[in-house]
Design an enzyme around this catalytic site. Sequence first.
Site, PDB file in Angstrom:
ATOM      1  N   SER A  44       0.804  -1.233   0.000  1.00 15.61           N
ATOM      2  CA  SER A  44       0.000   0.000   0.000  1.00 15.61           C
ATOM      3  C   SER A  44       0.833   1.277   0.000  1.00 15.61           C
ATOM      4  CB  SER A  44      -0.910   0.015   1.227  1.00 15.61           C
ATOM      5  OG  SER A  44      -0.141  -0.100   2.412  1.00 15.61           O
ATOM      6  N   ASP A 342      -4.392   7.507   7.831  1.00 14.78           N
ATOM      7  CA  ASP A 342      -5.237   6.589   8.597  1.00 14.78           C
ATOM      8  C   ASP A 342      -4.339   5.905   9.630  1.00 14.78           C
ATOM      9  OD1 ASP A 342      -3.908   4.509   7.306  1.00 14.78           O
ATOM     10  OD2 ASP A 342      -5.561   4.085   5.915  1.00 14.78           O
ATOM     11  N   HIS A 345      -1.332   4.283   7.287  1.00 14.81           N
ATOM     12  CA  HIS A 345      -0.731   4.860   6.079  1.00 14.81           C
ATOM     13  C   HIS A 345      -0.341   6.315   6.247  1.00 14.81           C
ATOM     14  CE1 HIS A 345      -3.178   1.363   4.791  1.00 14.81           C
ATOM     15  NE2 HIS A 345      -2.036   1.095   4.188  1.00 14.81           N
TER      16      HIS A 345
END
Length: 367
Positions: A44, A342, A345
């Site tokens: 990610s 978040d 991340h």
Amino acid sequence: MGSKIKSVVFIIGLLFILPNLISRNQARDVSNHSIAAFYVFGDSYVDPGNNNYIGSIAKSNFAPYGIDFVNQKATGRFSDGKLIADFLASYLGFENYVPYLDPDFTIQAKPSVGFASAGTGFDNRTAAALNVIPMSTQLEYFKEYKAKLASTIGQEEADNQTTNAVFIVHCAVNDFAITYYGPGNVVGLPDGTTIEQYEEFVLQRLQEFIQGLVDLGARRIAVSGVPLFGCWPNVITLYSSDPANALVTRTCNETLNSAGSDYNAKLQEALKTMQSSLSNQGLKLAYFDTYTPMLNILQNPANYGFDVINKGCCGTGLLEQAVLCNRLSALCSDRSKYEFFDSVHLTEAASSVIVAANIAAINSITN
Ligand SMILES: *[C@@H]1O[C@H](CO)[C@@H](O)[C@H](O)[C@H]1NC(C)=O
Ligand SMILES: *[C@@H]1O[C@H](CO)[C@@H](O)[C@H](O)[C@H]1NC(C)=O
Ligand SMILES: *[C@@H]1O[C@H](CO)[C@@H](O)[C@H](O)[C@H]1NC(C)=O
Ligand SMILES: *[C@@H]1O[C@H](CO)[C@@H](O)[C@H](O)[C@H]1NC(C)=O
């Protein structure tokens, strides 16, 4: 002319010439990369939205993700804005960094393509846990892509372009965060596996992956270690043995950080060994360090403009990510003051700090 006047003229001259020289050199520094293409693999921290096109819950193609991206578009990047890979792409002179699985994907003259998939790891069990794209499949996709490229521009030119491309691999943290320290037994990790054994296992898979890229023609590869994931906000919340720490004190989990730093040290050794055994093929490997910049931020957040480093900007910041960070979530008022968007991340601001810290590493494989 008197010598005093001469030196004054000389100095004034320098004042005009120096900034010119400096700015021209800087411009040359950026523009003389003869980088033909940019390809990225991993998780990610670098996925530009491939997970939008697969059946996984590891998605972020909805608000508030992307709130600081071009047109506030939620592209599937796990961030408010740009990722590490976006900053690297622009540094190397590429305009758009696009997901390979996008149905509108076409081969560009100067390709800048992400094969990465949020949630994945080198361990097949990690990718299976979230039903995302395993690293072996990312390699298959690159093989398929290169065949398409060759049918467009010819085999020789495709090979040449691959030789002169920069490859980024950012992977492994989910193997530790999800598979080893997370619900390992659920995903089938054998009982009693030690962290050292697991680090070796991950490194083995990483080396196979790099070898796979080299076999397909890659020669300039930057490989990241794991970030300081013991300080991920969700890790602080979930993995803390002490409820007060989970909610109030919020200090990092040092067991995880120390595993990370151990793995990173072993990775750097492995990269040196690979580099020297394959240097006759012109292979250039660099270690891309996400851990140290995050440690620097932790030790001195204000130096980097951050106020909040132990929770995310989205929602309570303690746990939310993916579907749990959504339109209904409250957002922090100033995203640039948060390290995390978040609970896992990075914000665009933090990604930019990490890339800035790695410019020398990138230059070492582009020169
Ligand atoms: C650009 O080229 C110059 C001269 O060859 C070299 O010294 C410099 O390191 C290069 N910079 C980059 C970023 O490639
Ligand atoms: C190979 O690629 C480099 C950089 O992209 C380019 O300058 C060169 O002309 C290419 N060589 C051939 C033989 O196509
Ligand atoms: C992971 O999965 C791929 C694809 O099924 C397979 O080729 C590979 O051998 C697997 N790796 C391990 C270590 O099991
Ligand atoms: C850190 O996480 C590990 C793995 O979940 C756990 O065993 C340990 O108790 C945690 N340490 C602290 C200080 O919370």
